[in-house]
Design a protein around this motif. Structure first.
Motif, PDB file in Angstrom:
ATOM      1  N   ALA A  56      42.494  45.295  37.303  1.00  0.00           N
ATOM      2  CA  ALA A  56      42.198  43.856  37.259  1.00  0.00           C
ATOM      3  C   ALA A  56      43.228  43.078  38.055  1.00  0.00           C
ATOM      4  CB  ALA A  56      42.175  43.373  35.811  1.00  0.00           C
ATOM      5  N   PHE A  57      44.481  43.496  37.982  1.00  0.00           N
ATOM      6  CA  PHE A  57      45.531  42.829  38.746  1.00  0.00           C
ATOM      7  C   PHE A  57      45.333  43.031  40.248  1.00  0.00           C
ATOM      8  CE2 PHE A  57      49.645  43.468  40.956  1.00  0.00           C
ATOM      9  CZ  PHE A  57      50.040  42.141  40.994  1.00  0.00           C
ATOM     10  N   SER A  58      45.021  44.246  40.655  1.00  0.00           N
ATOM     11  CA  SER A  58      44.786  44.525  42.078  1.00  0.00           C
ATOM     12  C   SER A  58      43.632  43.698  42.617  1.00  0.00           C
ATOM     13  CB  SER A  58      44.496  46.018  42.283  1.00  0.00           C
ATOM     14  OG  SER A  58      45.606  46.803  41.916  1.00  0.00           O
ATOM     15  N   ASP A  59      42.569  43.582  41.816  1.00  0.00           N
ATOM     16  CA  ASP A  59      41.414  42.777  42.227  1.00  0.00           C
ATOM     17  C   ASP A  59      41.806  41.304  42.332  1.00  0.00           C
ATOM     18  OD1 ASP A  59      39.887  45.066  42.232  1.00  0.00           O
ATOM     19  OD2 ASP A  59      38.995  44.696  40.261  1.00  0.00           O
ATOM     20  N   PHE A  60      42.671  40.854  41.444  1.00  0.00           N
ATOM     21  CA  PHE A  60      43.084  39.452  41.433  1.00  0.00           C
ATOM     22  C   PHE A  60      43.838  39.079  42.707  1.00  0.00           C
ATOM     23  CE2 PHE A  60      46.706  36.585  40.478  1.00  0.00           C
ATOM     24  CZ  PHE A  60      45.994  35.399  40.307  1.00  0.00           C
ATOM     25  N   ILE A  61      44.839  39.853  43.071  1.00  0.00           N
ATOM     26  CA  ILE A  61      45.636  39.482  44.244  1.00  0.00           C
ATOM     27  C   ILE A  61      44.895  39.744  45.556  1.00  0.00           C
ATOM     28  CG2 ILE A  61      47.835  39.809  43.055  1.00  0.00           C
ATOM     29  CD1 ILE A  61      48.186  42.403  44.649  1.00  0.00           C
TER      30      ILE A  61
END
Length: 263
Positions: free
Chosen positions: A19-24
């Motif tokens: 989810a973090f990778s998708d966010f940035i």
């Protein structure tokens, strides 16, 4: 300060790495600004992700308590609803960071720093750290606050729901506005942050209007159908980062206490 990697600059909960990778990696209108600023300690996105990611992953009862405290601070104890009184389930409280919303009538769109979707309510949170709101220009005929209000009230996610708008900044409006009264010398804070006061000025301009009239708010919502312009004004709140931190930390402390009590 520049960190060696993005992970050092964000709070990442175990199991939420994807989810973090998708966010940035998000691309908004061809701009990958989250990746570009991911290692900067001045990043609004990093701070917003970290705070609301923790909030979203608190146990339900603690999340509800924290959300009610956030609303209490945002509306100076005068918010017209409380999470604790609505019996929301875990799945009914959806917290997003950086979600894109689009209006139905105006076809305008905007990326919202943080948003909370409930069965009967939609909450937009506009977060600013050291920057000021973007102003209207030929490509975007509305300033950043007006654009958030217009899209929020007109988007599909708000259909048959009550809309709330919260501006998140480093200080209360009156503290930011005081800089407009200082002389524009090289030494004072206004020179160091010449536009920061505009966040408070425009917020108050729309929320309170001028000469006891909500005409500015009514005009900025031209073309958007609203049940009551007074209700839109009432549902505009202001939150400081310090209050947000405290409420989330209180939730974390309560979580630790619950874990200890269950051992």
């Amino acid at each position: 300060m520049k960190y060696s990697n993005a992970e050092r600059n964000h709070v990442i909960i175990k199991g939420r790495e994807k989810a973090f990778s998708d966010f940035i990696a998000q691309d908004y209108n061809g701009m990958k600004h989250k990746v570009r600023n991911a290692i900067s300690s001045n990043s609004e996105d990093a701070l917003t992700w970290s705070c609301f990611e923790v909030l979203a992953n608190l146990p339900l009862n603690l999340k509800i308590n924290a959300l009610d405290e956030i609303l209490e601070d945002s509306y100076e104890g005068k918010c017209n609803f409380k999470f604790v009184e609505n019996n929301y389930t875990e799945k009914q409280i959806e917290i997003f960071v950086g979600k894109k919303y689009s209006g139905k009538v105006t076809e305008e769109s905007t990326e919202v720093d943080a948003s909370i979707e409930l069965p009967d309510k939609l909450i937009f949170i506009e977060a600013k750290l050291y920057s000021s709101i973007s102003q209207a220009d030929p490509k975007k005929p509305h300033d950043q606050i007006a654009r958030k209000l217009r899209v929020g009230l007109d988007c599909a996610e708000c259909l048959d729901k009550e809309f709330y708008f919260i501006f998140l900044d480093i200080a209360p409006p009156n503290k930011l506005l005081k800089y407009t009264k200082e002389k524009k010398s090289k030494e004072n804070a206004l020179k160091k942050s010449p536009e920061k006061w505009k966040n408070a000025w425009w917020f108050k301009y729309y929320k309170f209007g001028r000469r006891k009239s909500l005409k500015p708010l009514r005009e900025c919502l031209n073309g958007i159908q609203v049940e009551s312009i007074e209700k839109v004004s009432e549902n505009m709140g202001w939150l400081t980062w310090s209050d947000l931190y405290k409420n989330i930390l209180r939730g974390l402390v309560r979580n630790l206490e619950q874990v200890k009590d269950n051992k």
